[in-house]
Design a protein around this motif. Structure first.
Motif, short mmCIF file in Angstrom:
data_model
loop_
_atom_site.label_atom_id
_atom_site.label_comp_id
_atom_site.label_asym_id
_atom_site.label_seq_id
_atom_site.Cartn_x
_atom_site.Cartn_y
_atom_site.Cartn_z
N PRO A 1 0.77 -1.14 -0.14
CA PRO A 1 0.08 -0.08 -0.06
C PRO A 1 0.75 1.25 -0.15
N ILE A 2 2.01 1.24 0.57
CA ILE A 2 2.81 2.38 0.64
C ILE A 2 3.29 2.76 -0.82
N VAL A 3 3.79 1.66 -1.45
CA VAL A 3 4.29 1.82 -2.99
C VAL A 3 3.11 2.26 -3.72
N VAL A 4 1.85 1.91 -3.57
CA VAL A 4 0.94 2.23 -4.42
C VAL A 4 0.44 3.66 -4.03
N THR A 5 0.54 4.27 -2.92
CA THR A 5 0.32 5.50 -2.51
C THR A 5 1.45 6.54 -2.99
N VAL A 6 2.68 6.02 -2.91
CA VAL A 6 3.54 6.94 -3.59
C VAL A 6 3.62 6.95 -4.94
N ASN A 7 3.26 5.85 -5.56
CA ASN A 7 3.03 5.93 -6.99
C ASN A 7 2.03 6.74 -7.74
N LEU A 8 0.66 6.92 -6.91
CA LEU A 8 -0.21 7.40 -7.47
C LEU A 8 -0.13 9.10 -6.92
N MET A 9 0.82 9.35 -5.85
CA MET A 9 0.83 10.77 -5.51
C MET A 9 1.89 11.35 -6.45
N PHE A 10 3.00 10.60 -6.69
CA PHE A 10 4.23 11.26 -7.55
C PHE A 10 3.97 11.17 -9.09
N VAL A 11 3.52 9.97 -9.69
CA VAL A 11 3.35 9.76 -10.81
C VAL A 11 2.34 8.96 -11.22
N HIS B 1 -0.07 9.14 -13.49
CA HIS B 1 -0.23 8.68 -15.16
C HIS B 1 0.44 7.35 -15.44
N PHE B 2 1.42 7.06 -14.72
CA PHE B 2 2.23 5.55 -14.98
C PHE B 2 2.09 4.87 -13.64
N HIS B 3 1.27 3.63 -13.74
CA HIS B 3 0.94 2.68 -12.56
C HIS B 3 1.98 1.77 -12.39
N PHE B 4 3.09 2.08 -11.91
CA PHE B 4 4.47 1.06 -11.78
C PHE B 4 4.07 0.36 -10.60
N PHE B 5 3.12 0.51 -9.85
CA PHE B 5 2.84 -0.25 -8.69
C PHE B 5 2.74 -1.78 -8.99
N TRP B 6 2.24 -2.02 -10.32
CA TRP B 6 1.92 -3.34 -10.71
C TRP B 6 2.99 -4.20 -10.80
N LEU B 7 4.03 -3.45 -11.45
CA LEU B 7 5.44 -4.31 -11.42
C LEU B 7 5.83 -4.52 -9.96
N ALA B 8 6.07 -3.57 -9.18
CA ALA B 8 6.46 -3.71 -8.01
C ALA B 8 5.55 -4.98 -7.17
N GLY B 9 4.14 -5.03 -7.47
CA GLY B 9 3.35 -6.09 -6.85
C GLY B 9 3.68 -7.26 -7.37
N PHE B 10 3.93 -7.28 -8.76
CA PHE B 10 4.11 -8.65 -9.16
C PHE B 10 5.53 -9.14 -9.01
N GLY B 11 6.61 -8.23 -8.46
CA GLY B 11 7.96 -8.67 -8.13
C GLY B 11 7.94 -9.01 -6.73
N MET B 12 6.95 -8.45 -5.80
CA MET B 12 6.67 -8.94 -4.23
C MET B 12 6.35 -10.01 -4.44
N LEU B 13 5.03 -10.47 -5.08
CA LEU B 13 4.55 -11.89 -5.12
C LEU B 13 5.32 -12.83 -5.47
N PHE B 14 6.08 -12.66 -6.48
CA PHE B 14 7.22 -13.51 -7.17
C PHE B 14 8.04 -13.87 -6.00
N SER B 15 8.70 -13.07 -5.37
CA SER B 15 9.79 -13.36 -4.39
C SER B 15 9.05 -13.88 -3.14
N VAL B 16 7.87 -13.66 -2.72
CA VAL B 16 7.19 -14.33 -1.82
C VAL B 16 6.89 -15.80 -2.22
N ALA B 17 6.46 -16.06 -3.64
CA ALA B 17 6.26 -17.45 -3.88
C ALA B 17 7.53 -18.19 -3.81
N ILE B 18 8.59 -17.76 -4.38
CA ILE B 18 10.06 -18.47 -4.30
C ILE B 18 10.11 -18.86 -2.87
#
Length: 98
Positions: free
Chosen positions: A36-46, A48-65
């Motif tokens: 949620p912090i990553v999403v908030t920072v993304n939506l506050m500063f940028v 028009h570009f939702h990079f939080f999806w990339l961060a979310g997939f990376g986090m999920l991938f690391s937890v899955a591993i």
């Protein structure tokens, strides 16, 4: 004497496994609180570009591993004896079809 040694080894292995499980749940908790912090920072500063999806997939991938490292493939049904069980299942099914 040897019985105590074996018991001590089992205790050490169990303690290590408990630490691995605890570390996994800590990793999961950090991800749940950080996303949620990553999403908030993304939506506050940028917004028009939702990079939080990339961060979310990376986090999920690391937890899955991490989950696979801690719990292994046996929780997915692919443990050490998976092949034998599957062979017996297929042989049973083939026997019923005859």
């Amino acid at each position: 004497m040897e019985h105590n040694y074996i018991e001590e080894q089992e205790y050490i292995k169990a303690k290590k496994k408990v630490k691995e499980i605890k570390d996994f749940y800590m990793h999961l908790a950090v991800m749940i609180f950080a996303f949620p912090i990553v999403v908030t920072v993304n939506l506050m500063f940028v917004p028009h570009f939702h990079f939080f999806w990339l961060a979310g997939f990376g986090m999920l991938f690391s937890v899955a591993i991490h989950w696979v490292q801690v719990f292994g493939f046996s929780k997915l049904g692919l443990g050490n004896d998976w092949e034998e069980k599957k062979i017996k299942q297929i042989m049973t099914e083939n026997g019923k079809n005859r």
